[in-house]
Design a protein around this motif. Sequence first.
Motif, short mmCIF file in Angstrom:
data_model
loop_
_atom_site.label_atom_id
_atom_site.label_comp_id
_atom_site.label_asym_id
_atom_site.label_seq_id
_atom_site.Cartn_x
_atom_site.Cartn_y
_atom_site.Cartn_z
N ASP A 189 -27.80 28.73 -0.77
CA ASP A 189 -26.69 29.57 -0.33
C ASP A 189 -25.99 29.00 0.90
O ASP A 189 -25.06 29.60 1.42
CB ASP A 189 -27.16 31.00 -0.07
CG ASP A 189 -28.17 31.10 1.06
OD1 ASP A 189 -28.55 30.07 1.65
OD2 ASP A 189 -28.60 32.23 1.36
N GLY A 190 -26.43 27.82 1.38
CA GLY A 190 -25.78 27.18 2.52
C GLY A 190 -26.43 27.48 3.87
O GLY A 190 -26.00 26.96 4.89
N THR A 191 -27.45 28.32 3.90
CA THR A 191 -28.13 28.64 5.16
C THR A 191 -29.32 27.71 5.37
O THR A 191 -29.74 27.00 4.44
CB THR A 191 -28.62 30.10 5.18
OG1 THR A 191 -29.56 30.28 4.12
CG2 THR A 191 -27.45 31.07 5.02
N THR B 202 -33.21 14.73 -4.35
CA THR B 202 -32.30 15.77 -4.80
C THR B 202 -33.15 16.97 -5.19
O THR B 202 -34.15 16.85 -5.89
CB THR B 202 -31.47 15.29 -5.99
OG1 THR B 202 -30.70 14.16 -5.57
CG2 THR B 202 -30.54 16.39 -6.48
N CYS B 203 -32.73 18.15 -4.70
CA CYS B 203 -33.47 19.39 -4.94
C CYS B 203 -32.45 20.45 -5.35
O CYS B 203 -31.80 21.06 -4.49
CB CYS B 203 -34.21 19.78 -3.66
SG CYS B 203 -35.21 21.25 -3.83
N GLY B 204 -32.28 20.64 -6.66
CA GLY B 204 -31.24 21.57 -7.12
C GLY B 204 -29.87 21.05 -6.69
O GLY B 204 -29.54 19.90 -6.95
N ILE B 205 -29.11 21.88 -5.98
CA ILE B 205 -27.79 21.46 -5.52
C ILE B 205 -27.83 20.82 -4.13
O ILE B 205 -26.79 20.43 -3.61
CB ILE B 205 -26.80 22.65 -5.51
CG1 ILE B 205 -27.26 23.74 -4.55
CG2 ILE B 205 -26.61 23.19 -6.92
CD1 ILE B 205 -26.23 24.85 -4.34
N THR C 73 -23.97 17.08 6.37
CA THR C 73 -24.30 16.93 7.78
C THR C 73 -25.11 15.65 7.95
O THR C 73 -26.10 15.46 7.25
CB THR C 73 -25.14 18.12 8.28
OG1 THR C 73 -24.42 19.32 8.05
CG2 THR C 73 -25.45 18.00 9.75
N THR C 74 -24.68 14.80 8.87
CA THR C 74 -25.39 13.55 9.14
C THR C 74 -25.82 13.52 10.59
O THR C 74 -25.05 13.87 11.48
CB THR C 74 -24.49 12.33 8.84
OG1 THR C 74 -24.13 12.38 7.45
CG2 THR C 74 -25.20 11.03 9.13
N ILE D 279 -27.88 15.61 4.98
CA ILE D 279 -28.17 16.73 4.09
C ILE D 279 -26.85 17.14 3.45
O ILE D 279 -25.88 17.44 4.16
CB ILE D 279 -28.77 17.94 4.85
CG1 ILE D 279 -30.01 17.53 5.65
CG2 ILE D 279 -29.06 19.08 3.90
CD1 ILE D 279 -31.18 17.06 4.82
N SER D 280 -26.80 17.14 2.12
CA SER D 280 -25.60 17.53 1.39
C SER D 280 -25.91 18.79 0.60
O SER D 280 -26.96 18.90 -0.02
CB SER D 280 -25.18 16.44 0.41
OG SER D 280 -25.00 15.22 1.10
N GLY D 281 -24.98 19.74 0.65
CA GLY D 281 -25.16 20.99 -0.08
C GLY D 281 -23.87 21.76 -0.16
O GLY D 281 -22.79 21.22 0.11
#
Length: 160
Positions: A101-103, A36-39, A62-63, A55-57
């Motif tokens: 930021d989702g990018t 886990t890294c921040g959010i 995305t799997t 990857i969750s954010g």
Amino acid sequence: MRRVVGFLLLTVLAGQAHGQATSGQATSGPVAAALTCGILKGESSRTSSTSQWTISGPSGKTTETGILRRGPRFECIDGAILVMEFTSAAGHSIFEAYFPDGTNVSYGRLQIDRRGGRFVLPIQAKMRIAAPYRAAFDYHCKLNMPADPIQPAARADCIF
């Protein structure tokens, strides 16, 4: 004759002992890792033939599944940027950085360097990364392509 019998006995016993699993050690099943890294969160699991990573954010989850030679390996930069690296069974290494930021940015590992504990990305990546996260990386000017040329003003930000 005694030596031959002793050697055969030793070989048989050593072979049987070598095939045994130590207590508490799994002989099959998936191997899992998470960071886990921040959010952001990276999770992976591996069976004997395939790897799966998620990857969750902020932009969702995305799997992906693949046959990998190495990885995926996760790293957290500045407590906010999740980096994932892996090498496919064909030998292609991939670097991906996910941002709060989702990018994300993705490059072949041959285009990425590591110096002094910092990732060095192509200068073209800098404009694809939101301003608050740009300082987490260094940049190089080795990757000048006609479809994505390096602007003269950007060369000042290159360390090589």
